[in-house]
Design a protein around this motif. Structure first.
Motif, PDB file in Angstrom:
ATOM      1  N   SER A  20      45.750  94.663  -7.186  1.00 35.67           N
ATOM      2  CA  SER A  20      44.468  95.059  -6.601  1.00 35.67           C
ATOM      3  C   SER A  20      43.877  96.261  -7.336  1.00 35.67           C
ATOM      4  N   SER A  21      44.708  97.154  -7.822  1.00 39.54           N
ATOM      5  CA  SER A  21      44.175  98.299  -8.555  1.00 39.54           C
ATOM      6  C   SER A  21      43.604  97.873  -9.901  1.00 39.54           C
ATOM      7  N   SER A  22      44.183  96.867 -10.542  1.00 40.08           N
ATOM      8  CA  SER A  22      43.630  96.399 -11.813  1.00 40.08           C
ATOM      9  C   SER A  22      42.290  95.691 -11.590  1.00 40.08           C
ATOM     10  N   LEU A  23      42.152  94.965 -10.486  1.00 40.25           N
ATOM     11  CA  LEU A  23      40.873  94.335 -10.169  1.00 40.25           C
ATOM     12  C   LEU A  23      39.815  95.388  -9.850  1.00 40.25           C
ATOM     13  N   MET A  24      40.198  96.418  -9.155  1.00 44.17           N
ATOM     14  CA  MET A  24      39.252  97.488  -8.825  1.00 44.17           C
ATOM     15  C   MET A  24      38.810  98.245 -10.069  1.00 44.17           C
ATOM     16  N   SER A  25      39.669  98.342 -11.070  1.00 38.75           N
ATOM     17  CA  SER A  25      39.277  99.022 -12.304  1.00 38.75           C
ATOM     18  C   SER A  25      38.322  98.163 -13.131  1.00 38.75           C
ATOM     19  N   MET A  26      38.342  96.845 -12.953  1.00 41.64           N
ATOM     20  CA  MET A  26      37.436  95.945 -13.666  1.00 41.64           C
ATOM     21  C   MET A  26      36.081  95.827 -12.975  1.00 41.64           C
ATOM     22  N   LEU A  27      35.993  96.193 -11.720  1.00 37.51           N
ATOM     23  CA  LEU A  27      34.772  96.043 -10.944  1.00 37.51           C
ATOM     24  C   LEU A  27      33.564  96.760 -11.567  1.00 37.51           C
ATOM     25  N   VAL A  42      32.225  94.678 -14.497  1.00 36.78           N
ATOM     26  CA  VAL A  42      31.558  93.460 -14.050  1.00 36.78           C
ATOM     27  C   VAL A  42      30.189  93.781 -13.466  1.00 36.78           C
ATOM     28  N   LEU A  43      30.101  94.827 -12.679  1.00 37.44           N
ATOM     29  CA  LEU A  43      28.811  95.226 -12.104  1.00 37.44           C
ATOM     30  C   LEU A  43      27.813  95.629 -13.182  1.00 37.44           C
TER      31      LEU A  43
END
Length: 108
Positions: free
Chosen positions: A19-26, A29-30
């Motif tokens: 979940s932390s790796s997905l949050m760092s990619m957010l 992406v935005l």
């Protein structure tokens, strides 16, 4: 004596790492989504309108070119146009150089 004891931190749980790796990619992406809607999409729309305008050119249309030349179309070709800029003066321009079709009666 002067140095306190150092203790190792507990390793994060395996599920929290994903979940932390997905949050760092957010943010990345935005930023791409904003870039698409602010820059890429309007540019593609403008290119589509310009292509449609070039396909709709007809003999007798009054046009302005990218170089600022204003005239009336006398000959149509696949990639070149004959544009009359004065009485008896005709220049040959690339079709893609036409940036605007002017209202009838603008060029006299």
């Amino acid at each position: 004596m002067f140095i306190s004891s150092a203790y190792a931190q507990a390793a994060p749980a395996a599920g929290g790492d994903m979940s932390s790796s997905l949050m760092s990619m957010l943010p990345l992406v935005l930023m791409f989504v904003v870039l698409y809607f602010v820059m890429i999409r309007p540019q593609m729309k403008r290119q589509k309108e310009h292509r449609a305008m070039l396909d709709a050119l007809a003999k007798g249309d009054e046009v302005a070119t990218a170089g600022g030349v204003v005239g009336r179309i006398t000959r149509l070709g696949d990639s070149f146009l004959g544009v009359e800029i004065a009485s008896g003066v005709e220049v040959q321009v690339q079709r893609s150089a036409v940036v605007q079709v002017l209202p009838k009666g603008t060029f006299k």
